[in-house]
Design a protein around this motif. Structure first.
Motif, short mmCIF file in Angstrom:
data_model
loop_
_atom_site.label_atom_id
_atom_site.label_comp_id
_atom_site.label_asym_id
_atom_site.label_seq_id
_atom_site.Cartn_x
_atom_site.Cartn_y
_atom_site.Cartn_z
N SER A 22 8.27 -8.71 6.29
CA SER A 22 8.16 -10.07 5.74
C SER A 22 6.82 -10.28 5.02
CB SER A 22 8.34 -11.12 6.83
OG SER A 22 7.26 -11.07 7.76
N HIS A 23 5.77 -9.62 5.50
CA HIS A 23 4.45 -9.72 4.87
C HIS A 23 3.48 -8.75 5.52
CE1 HIS A 23 4.05 -12.59 8.21
NE2 HIS A 23 2.75 -12.63 8.04
N ALA A 24 2.33 -8.56 4.86
CA ALA A 24 1.38 -7.52 5.27
C ALA A 24 0.33 -8.07 6.25
CB ALA A 24 0.69 -6.93 4.03
N HIS A 25 0.79 -8.50 7.42
CA HIS A 25 -0.13 -8.89 8.49
C HIS A 25 0.10 -7.98 9.70
CE1 HIS A 25 -1.30 -13.29 7.29
NE2 HIS A 25 -2.08 -12.39 6.72
N ALA A 26 -0.97 -7.85 10.52
CA ALA A 26 -0.96 -6.87 11.61
C ALA A 26 0.11 -7.15 12.66
CB ALA A 26 -2.33 -6.84 12.28
N ASP A 27 0.50 -8.42 12.84
CA ASP A 27 1.50 -8.73 13.87
C ASP A 27 2.93 -8.61 13.33
OD1 ASP A 27 0.77 -10.91 12.27
OD2 ASP A 27 1.33 -12.40 13.78
N HIS A 28 3.08 -8.19 12.09
CA HIS A 28 4.41 -8.00 11.48
C HIS A 28 4.59 -6.57 10.98
CE1 HIS A 28 5.18 -12.39 11.36
NE2 HIS A 28 3.86 -12.39 11.45
N ALA A 29 3.53 -6.03 10.38
CA ALA A 29 3.60 -4.70 9.77
C ALA A 29 2.76 -3.68 10.53
CB ALA A 29 3.12 -4.78 8.31
N GLY A 62 10.02 -16.25 8.84
CA GLY A 62 8.77 -15.51 8.67
C GLY A 62 7.64 -16.33 9.25
N ASP A 63 6.49 -16.35 8.60
CA ASP A 63 5.39 -17.18 9.07
C ASP A 63 5.25 -18.46 8.23
OD1 ASP A 63 4.80 -15.56 11.15
OD2 ASP A 63 2.86 -14.86 10.40
N ALA A 64 6.29 -18.83 7.49
CA ALA A 64 6.23 -20.10 6.76
C ALA A 64 6.23 -21.27 7.74
CB ALA A 64 7.41 -20.22 5.79
N GLY A 116 1.85 -17.98 0.00
CA GLY A 116 0.81 -18.90 0.45
C GLY A 116 0.22 -18.35 1.73
N HIS A 117 1.09 -18.16 2.74
CA HIS A 117 0.63 -17.49 3.96
C HIS A 117 0.02 -16.15 3.55
CE1 HIS A 117 0.40 -16.53 8.17
NE2 HIS A 117 1.04 -15.40 7.95
N THR A 118 0.77 -15.38 2.75
CA THR A 118 0.22 -14.26 1.98
C THR A 118 0.92 -14.32 0.62
OG1 THR A 118 1.91 -12.59 2.48
CG2 THR A 118 0.10 -12.80 4.07
ZN LIG Z 1 1.25 -13.68 9.18
#
Ligand SMILES: [Zn+2]
Length: 237
Positions: free
Chosen positions: A69-76, A172-174, A153-155
């Motif tokens: 969903s996006h390039a953050h440590a808790d997802h990817a 996602g994180d929206a 926006g979040h990323t």
């Molecule tokens: Zn995130």
């Protein structure tokens, strides 16, 4: 580890941390193979994802792809390990691909004090090979069709996903539903805070029956109305 939770026939939320603090999702094809969405944190995410697969009676080689969903440590963060364990190819939004390949997380919003403080120490990711990219509005070949809702926006590359056949929306994180309380994603983790709030509006416009979150439990009753009510209350008009 808590068991996967079925959201609709063949669609599951897999908890990777606590009962629902960090979730990943699985979508089943008629032939039994799965598409995974997100991989959680590096250790817990990969472990939790693989435990979830086992609980569903699936072999690692039945994972046909991993969407991020996006390039953050808790997802990817767990993606590289899940790829090693399953051999699955990775797909992400075109605006996330470069960060994922380089193991970077996007800049945090420098308009916030926390963003300025956290920017230099934000976590790195284990790089992962992104084989294909997707864009806004695309209907992915996942369980009969998974719609990409680009909610940046979040990323910059952040996406939400709508499974139109079953009416399951994954925010996602929206939006978070952390501790059963709906909220916008925490500002200190956003690349563009106002844009993240603006694009979350999209989640009040589409149709669904169940709303599921990466952070927090799903809502099965009056889901769309609950989201719309939250957005109405928090939008400055
Ligand atoms: Zn995130």
């Amino acid at each position: 580890m808590p068991k996967p939770v079925e959201l609709a026939p063949g669609i599951w939320r897999i908890p990777t941390l606590g009962a629902n603090l960090v979730n990943v999702f699985a979508f089943e094809e008629p032939d039994g193979r799965l598409t995974l969405l997100d991989a959680g944190y590096k250790g817990s995410g990969a472990r939790g994802t693989m435990a979830g697969l086992a609980a569903l009676g699936k072999r690692p080689d039945q994972v046909r792809q991993l969407l991020l969903s996006h390039a953050h440590a808790d997802h990817a963060g767990g993606a590289a390990r899940v790829v090693r364990d399953t051999g699955a190819p990775v797909a992400a939004h075109e605006a996330s691909a470069d960060d994922l390949r380089r193991g970077r997380t996007p800049d945090l919003d420098r308009r916030s004090l926390m963003g300025r403080l956290l920017n230099p120490v934000r976590p790195k990711l284990e790089p992962v090979e992104v084989r294909s990219t997707f864009t806004e509005g695309e209907l992915l070949d996942v369980a009969g069709g998974l719609r990409v809702l680009h909610t940046p926006g979040h990323t910059p590359g952040h996406c939400s996903f709508l499974h139109e056949g079953s009416g399951v929306l994954v925010t996602g994180d929206a939006l978070f539903n952390f501790l059963d309380r709906m909220s916008y994603s925490f500002a200190m983790f956003c690349t563009d805070i106002p844009l993240s709030r603006q694009t979350a509006e999209r989640l009040g416009e589409v149709d669904y029956e169940v709303v599921a979150f990466m952070h927090g439990p799903e809502i099965r009753t009056g889901a769309r109305e609950r989201v719309r009510e939250f957005l109405r209350k928090h939008t400055k008009r």
